[in-house]
Scaffold this motif. Structure first.
Motif, PDB file in Angstrom:
ATOM      1  N   PHE A  71       0.834  -1.200   0.000  1.00 52.33           N
ATOM      2  CA  PHE A  71       0.000   0.000   0.000  1.00 52.33           C
ATOM      3  C   PHE A  71       0.875   1.258   0.000  1.00 52.33           C
ATOM      4  N   VAL A  72       1.883   1.271   0.872  1.00 49.72           N
ATOM      5  CA  VAL A  72       2.776   2.431   0.970  1.00 49.72           C
ATOM      6  C   VAL A  72       3.565   2.607  -0.326  1.00 49.72           C
ATOM      7  N   ALA A  73       4.161   1.522  -0.801  1.00 51.58           N
ATOM      8  CA  ALA A  73       4.971   1.603  -2.017  1.00 51.58           C
ATOM      9  C   ALA A  73       4.116   1.911  -3.236  1.00 51.58           C
ATOM     10  N   GLY A  74       2.896   1.394  -3.253  1.00 51.48           N
ATOM     11  CA  GLY A  74       2.011   1.659  -4.382  1.00 51.48           C
ATOM     12  C   GLY A  74       1.662   3.125  -4.509  1.00 51.48           C
ATOM     13  N   LEU A  75       1.380   3.757  -3.375  1.00 55.45           N
ATOM     14  CA  LEU A  75       1.080   5.195  -3.400  1.00 55.45           C
ATOM     15  C   LEU A  75       2.284   5.994  -3.891  1.00 55.45           C
ATOM     16  N   ALA A  76       3.459   5.655  -3.393  1.00 52.02           N
ATOM     17  CA  ALA A  76       4.664   6.375  -3.808  1.00 52.02           C
ATOM     18  C   ALA A  76       4.951   6.151  -5.289  1.00 52.02           C
ATOM     19  N   SER A  77       4.734   4.923  -5.767  1.00 47.38           N
ATOM     20  CA  SER A  77       5.012   4.620  -7.174  1.00 47.38           C
ATOM     21  C   SER A  77       4.075   5.362  -8.103  1.00 47.38           C
ATOM     22  N   ARG A  78       2.823   5.475  -7.725  1.00 45.22           N
ATOM     23  CA  ARG A  78       1.853   6.162  -8.573  1.00 45.22           C
ATOM     24  C   ARG A  78       2.153   7.651  -8.675  1.00 45.22           C
ATOM     25  N   ARG A  79       2.718   8.220  -7.630  1.00 44.14           N
ATOM     26  CA  ARG A  79       2.986   9.652  -7.630  1.00 44.14           C
ATOM     27  C   ARG A  79       4.297   9.988  -8.330  1.00 44.14           C
ATOM     28  N   THR A  80       5.210   9.015  -8.428  1.00 45.32           N
ATOM     29  CA  THR A  80       6.505   9.320  -9.040  1.00 45.32           C
ATOM     30  C   THR A  80       6.856   8.249 -10.079  1.00 45.32           C
ATOM     31  N   SER A  81       7.747   7.334  -9.697  1.00 41.90           N
ATOM     32  CA  SER A  81       8.192   6.266 -10.592  1.00 41.90           C
ATOM     33  C   SER A  81       8.418   5.005  -9.773  1.00 41.90           C
ATOM     34  N   ALA A  82       8.109   3.869 -10.372  1.00 41.32           N
ATOM     35  CA  ALA A  82       8.198   2.607  -9.648  1.00 41.32           C
ATOM     36  C   ALA A  82       9.638   2.204  -9.346  1.00 41.32           C
ATOM     37  N   TRP A  83      10.566   2.508 -10.225  1.00 42.60           N
ATOM     38  CA  TRP A  83      11.924   1.984 -10.083  1.00 42.60           C
ATOM     39  C   TRP A  83      12.680   2.585  -8.904  1.00 42.60           C
ATOM     40  N   PRO A  84      12.689   3.908  -8.707  1.00 41.77           N
ATOM     41  CA  PRO A  84      13.349   4.440  -7.505  1.00 41.77           C
ATOM     42  C   PRO A  84      12.676   3.964  -6.217  1.00 41.77           C
ATOM     43  N   VAL A  85      11.356   3.809  -6.246  1.00 42.08           N
ATOM     44  CA  VAL A  85      10.647   3.317  -5.062  1.00 42.08           C
ATOM     45  C   VAL A  85      11.069   1.879  -4.759  1.00 42.08           C
ATOM     46  N   ALA A  86      11.168   1.061  -5.797  1.00 37.59           N
ATOM     47  CA  ALA A  86      11.610  -0.326  -5.606  1.00 37.59           C
ATOM     48  C   ALA A  86      13.026  -0.371  -5.053  1.00 37.59           C
ATOM     49  N   PHE A  87      13.892   0.528  -5.539  1.00 40.63           N
ATOM     50  CA  PHE A  87      15.272   0.563  -5.062  1.00 40.63           C
ATOM     51  C   PHE A  87      15.336   0.958  -3.591  1.00 40.63           C
ATOM     52  N   THR A  88      14.614   2.025  -3.220  1.00 34.51           N
ATOM     53  CA  THR A  88      14.637   2.456  -1.817  1.00 34.51           C
ATOM     54  C   THR A  88      13.970   1.425  -0.914  1.00 34.51           C
ATOM     55  N   ALA A  89      12.987   0.691  -1.450  1.00 34.79           N
ATOM     56  CA  ALA A  89      12.357  -0.371  -0.667  1.00 34.79           C
ATOM     57  C   ALA A  89      13.366  -1.461  -0.342  1.00 34.79           C
TER      58      ALA A  89
END
Length: 275
Positions: free
Chosen positions: A18-36
């Motif tokens: 849920f947290v990562a999904g919100l962040a990915s929708r607002r920006t980009s999935a790849w940096p979010v996946a990396f920081t995750a």
């Protein structure tokens, strides 16, 4: 205890997505996946330092293989969420992540009781229904591919993690997160996508990663205390947590199919626990 740990894993994964999904929708999935992955690595290293254990080479090898699966699953799940295809990616990935470990567990000699098998069978449509969202059009091939690849990745993650010995401690899990991070960097580079974080909101992925690290630990402990097949199926109920969180936080409405799926999730848990 094994059932409770698997449910903790499912809840942690659901909140993490849920947290990562919100962040990915607002920006980009790849940096979010990396920081995750970075957040998950910090959590795993902290655990490994506190509970070092005695990992054998085989445990580290399984941890590395789990990292490939985790990186693959996270990358394609987040990409699907970023593209707004929750109704396609979530059910396919969740079912896929449950089926592969069940096959591995049975092949390695596990024999769930008939009641547990009923719960496992009930979990598959439960995961699908909970993750369904009304759509005007048929899901695109991109969403289907994201779901399939994410499901395979998480299935490998669960299957390989379940092979790590209970004496190994948490260094194999730290290796899992390190390999996942490297895999995401390599994959995003191959797809010509930027993976370096450039927005503050992308660092919410680190919080999602810490939750994912907790989920992996709970899953590992569950698989040590019970059957791999049972732990994987119960953990794969994580879309229920995501949907419930969306209802509470975002005030999204639960549709009839999702309500039926939540009931089936409860039934699956009761049957597996009773078995």
């Amino acid at each position: 205890m094994a059932v409770l740990l698997a449910l903790v894993s499912a809840l942690s994964y659901g909140v993490s997505d849920f947290v990562a999904g919100l962040a990915s929708r607002r920006t980009s999935a790849w940096p979010v996946a990396f920081t995750a992955c970075a957040g998950a690595l910090l959590g795993a290293v902290a655990l490994a330092l506190g509970f070092p254990g005695d990992p054998a080479p085989g445990d580290l090898a399984w941890g590395a293989l789990a990292g490939v699966g985790g990186g693959m699953g996270s990358a394609f799940l987040y990409r699907g969420l970023a593209l707004g295809r929750m109704g396609v990616v979530a059910p396919i990935s969740a079912v896929g992540s449950a089926v592969l470990p069940v096959m591995v567990g049975v092949a390695s000699g596990e024999r769930p009781s008939p009641l547990v098998w009923v719960g496992i069978i009930a979990a598959a449509p439960a995961i699908w229904l909970v993750s369904r969202e009304p759509a005007e059009s048929t899901a695109s091939s991109v969403g289907v591919l994201d779901g399939v690849l994410a499901g395979i990745g998480f299935g490998v993650l669960f299957s390989a993690t379940g092979q790590v010995g209970d004496q190994a401690g948490y260094w194999p899990l730290a290796l899992t997160q390190l390999v996942s991070m490297g895999f995401i960097v390599a994959l995003s580079t191959a797809l010509r996508q930027a993976w370096v974080p450039y927005a503050a909101s992308q660092w919410w992925g680190a919080a999602a990663g810490l939750l994912a690290s907790l989920a992996v630990v709970a899953f590992l402990l569950s698989s040590h205390r019970g059957l791999l097949a049972v732990a994987a199926v119960l953990t794969s109920l994580y879309p229920a947590a995501t949907v419930l969180l969306a209802v509470v936080v975002l005030r999204e409405r639960v549709h009839r199919t999702q309500g039926l799926g939540l009931l089936l999730c409860g039934l699956a848990v009761v049957l597996v626990a009773a078995g």
